[in-house]
Design an enzyme around this catalytic site. Sequence first.
Site, PDB file in Angstrom:
ATOM      1  N   SER A 182       0.827  -1.219   0.097  1.00  0.00           N
ATOM      2  CA  SER A 182      -0.005   0.021   0.171  1.00  0.00           C
ATOM      3  C   SER A 182       0.879   1.409  -0.119  1.00  0.00           C
ATOM      4  O   SER A 182       1.987   1.185   0.600  1.00  0.00           O
ATOM      5  CB  SER A 182      -0.948  -0.067   1.347  1.00  0.00           C
ATOM      6  OG  SER A 182      -1.272   1.346   1.426  1.00  0.00           O
ATOM      7  N   TYR A 199      -2.368  -1.340  10.812  1.00  0.00           N
ATOM      8  CA  TYR A 199      -2.719  -1.812   9.370  1.00  0.00           C
ATOM      9  C   TYR A 199      -1.439  -1.646   8.681  1.00  0.00           C
ATOM     10  O   TYR A 199      -1.041  -2.508   8.012  1.00  0.00           O
ATOM     11  CB  TYR A 199      -4.133  -1.361   9.023  1.00  0.00           C
ATOM     12  CG  TYR A 199      -4.022  -1.389   7.369  1.00  0.00           C
ATOM     13  CD1 TYR A 199      -4.279  -2.739   6.858  1.00  0.00           C
ATOM     14  CD2 TYR A 199      -3.724  -0.293   6.612  1.00  0.00           C
ATOM     15  CE1 TYR A 199      -4.139  -2.672   5.489  1.00  0.00           C
ATOM     16  CE2 TYR A 199      -3.732  -0.185   5.217  1.00  0.00           C
ATOM     17  CZ  TYR A 199      -3.987  -1.474   4.634  1.00  0.00           C
ATOM     18  OH  TYR A 199      -3.952  -1.522   3.404  1.00  0.00           O
ATOM     19  N   LYS A 201       1.670  -3.708   6.765  1.00  0.00           N
ATOM     20  CA  LYS A 201       2.351  -3.754   5.022  1.00  0.00           C
ATOM     21  C   LYS A 201       3.772  -3.453   5.108  1.00  0.00           C
ATOM     22  O   LYS A 201       4.662  -3.972   4.446  1.00  0.00           O
ATOM     23  CB  LYS A 201       1.536  -2.502   4.365  1.00  0.00           C
ATOM     24  CG  LYS A 201       0.069  -2.935   4.222  1.00  0.00           C
ATOM     25  CD  LYS A 201      -0.240  -4.232   3.395  1.00  0.00           C
ATOM     26  CE  LYS A 201      -1.676  -4.602   3.441  1.00  0.00           C
ATOM     27  NZ  LYS A 201      -2.065  -5.830   2.836  1.00  0.00           N
TER      28      LYS A 201
HETATM   29  N1  UFG Z   1     -13.138  10.775   2.986  1.00  0.00           N
HETATM   30  C1  UFG Z   1     -14.291  11.616   3.389  1.00  0.00           C
HETATM   31  N2  UFG Z   1     -15.314  11.211   3.753  1.00  0.00           N
HETATM   32  C2  UFG Z   1     -15.607   9.678   3.871  1.00  0.00           C
HETATM   33  C3  UFG Z   1     -14.475   8.788   3.549  1.00  0.00           C
HETATM   34  C4  UFG Z   1     -13.536   9.529   3.189  1.00  0.00           C
HETATM   35  O1  UFG Z   1     -14.076  12.911   3.183  1.00  0.00           O
HETATM   36  O2  UFG Z   1     -16.590   9.408   4.270  1.00  0.00           O
HETATM   37  C5  UFG Z   1     -11.910  11.345   2.421  1.00  0.00           C
HETATM   38  C6  UFG Z   1     -10.766  10.861   3.381  1.00  0.00           C
HETATM   39  O3  UFG Z   1     -10.528  11.836   4.441  1.00  0.00           O
HETATM   40  C7  UFG Z   1      -9.500  10.963   2.395  1.00  0.00           C
HETATM   41  C8  UFG Z   1     -10.432  10.505   1.013  1.00  0.00           C
HETATM   42  O4  UFG Z   1     -11.544  10.559   1.135  1.00  0.00           O
HETATM   43  O5  UFG Z   1      -9.059  12.331   1.996  1.00  0.00           O
HETATM   44  C9  UFG Z   1      -9.783   8.919   0.525  1.00  0.00           C
HETATM   45  O6  UFG Z   1     -10.242   8.249   1.886  1.00  0.00           O
HETATM   46  P1  UFG Z   1     -10.351   6.592   1.664  1.00  0.00           P
HETATM   47  O7  UFG Z   1     -10.792   6.373   3.186  1.00  0.00           O
HETATM   48  O8  UFG Z   1     -11.185   6.188   0.687  1.00  0.00           O
HETATM   49  O9  UFG Z   1      -9.023   6.207   1.666  1.00  0.00           O
HETATM   50  P2  UFG Z   1      -7.515   6.692   2.325  1.00  0.00           P
HETATM   51  O10 UFG Z   1      -6.718   7.256   1.383  1.00  0.00           O
HETATM   52  O11 UFG Z   1      -7.826   7.228   3.806  1.00  0.00           O
HETATM   53  O12 UFG Z   1      -7.428   5.170   2.672  1.00  0.00           O
HETATM   54  C10 UFG Z   1      -6.777   4.199   1.486  1.00  0.00           C
HETATM   55  C11 UFG Z   1      -7.013   2.853   1.769  1.00  0.00           C
HETATM   56  C12 UFG Z   1      -6.115   2.398   3.215  1.00  0.00           C
HETATM   57  C13 UFG Z   1      -4.660   2.888   3.052  1.00  0.00           C
HETATM   58  C14 UFG Z   1      -4.558   4.179   2.901  1.00  0.00           C
HETATM   59  C15 UFG Z   1      -3.200   4.676   2.548  1.00  0.00           C
HETATM   60  O13 UFG Z   1      -8.263   2.491   2.293  1.00  0.00           O
HETATM   61  O14 UFG Z   1      -6.104   0.974   3.002  1.00  0.00           O
HETATM   62  O15 UFG Z   1      -5.299   4.674   1.512  1.00  0.00           O
HETATM   63  O16 UFG Z   1      -3.147   6.199   2.359  1.00  0.00           O
HETATM   64  F1  UFG Z   1      -3.996   2.464   3.895  1.00  0.00           F
END
Ligand code: UFG
Length: 339
Positions: A125, A150, A154
């Site tokens: 990741s 988590y 990785k």
């Molecule tokens: N977001 C929102 N509202 C939500 C969910 C997410 O605004 O309800 C925003 C988050 O703050 C972030 C973006 O959307 O800015 C993406 O969020 P995600 O949760 O979809 O993805 P992440 O980037 O947080 O997480 C992903 C993977 C993880 C990994 C991570 C590494 O899901 O497994 O990238 O950066 F670890």
Amino acid sequence: MKILVTGGTGYIGSHTVVELQSQGFEVVIVDNLSNSQAWIVDAIADISGKKPVFEQFDLADQKLTSEFFKRHNDLQGVIHFAAYKAVGESVEKPLMYYRNNLVSLMNILEAMTENQIENLVFSSSCTVYGQPDELPVSEKAPIKLAESPYGNTKQISEEILKDTIKSAKINAIALRYFNPIGAHQTAKIGELPLGVPNNLVPFITQTAIGLRQQLSVFGDDYNTPDGTAIRDYIHVVDLAEAHVVAVKRMIEKQMKNAFEVFNLGTGNGYSVLDVIKSFEKVSGEKLNYKIVDRRAGDVEKVWANPEWSHKELGWKAKRNLDEMTASAWKWEQYYRNKN
Ligand code: UFG
């Protein structure tokens, strides 16, 4: 050519099984169904016309894993997806994450060594980079202190692979995913989170279909053009295709080192509001959302430098953001109408 796909009924796993089958590979899936469902095997068969072999057991069980590999000692390679992946849950249940994600990897590596199976593709990741000092982030960027158990699994998994290839006859490719979204064009498989989604796109599509009332956008005071956080979203089918390329690279003995790492991203950064706008455009739906505080642990911005993957793997993500959000929406509608 027979490939084991662990976690093959999961989101990225199921899409990868379909791509492997379309390239002539025979696939065996192992999954304990802890975060997926058995009907996915039929959905895969529906798309590809070929039913993969499916065995349901937990790869953290050493005995079952060893017995499985003895029965399937003709495997050409293993793609290891099976792992827990929820960042927040890992903070609450760290030992569950370390046990599941690390023990299963060690069991697989041991069983591969015992049965002279040499090729492993590992799901890593972009979380290993944390908030990178330089953007876009290349594979040479330093590994930052993990933000969550988590993320740490990785990082440790990559260390385990690095050490193992030195003493065992094993080759490993770690693929560092950016943000996989979207679904298969048939809408027969897609992302299926249990309960309330943590990730942005499933939350958007579930809100639009009426399962959730409102999307919370986590923070609009980041140092980005519109203030919302930026990610490199990649279509899950592009990601799946990269796994087939990686497996072939191993089988055809084209690796430059016994342990290789590749970024899987598009190279484009999009903000949360960009994703919402794309969704509204392709779906014709108005999304109910509000801006709330930042989410703890989120990085401000991250997107990939995919040049090494382009050059060495000969792979490039082809699908754009609108295709990603449109396919996610098609899947959500298909799935809810069916159930
Ligand atoms: N977001 C929102 N509202 C939500 C969910 C997410 O605004 O309800 C925003 C988050 O703050 C972030 C973006 O959307 O800015 C993406 O969020 P995600 O949760 O979809 O993805 P992440 O980037 O947080 O997480 C992903 C993977 C993880 C990994 C991570 C590494 O899901 O497994 O990238 O950066 F670890």
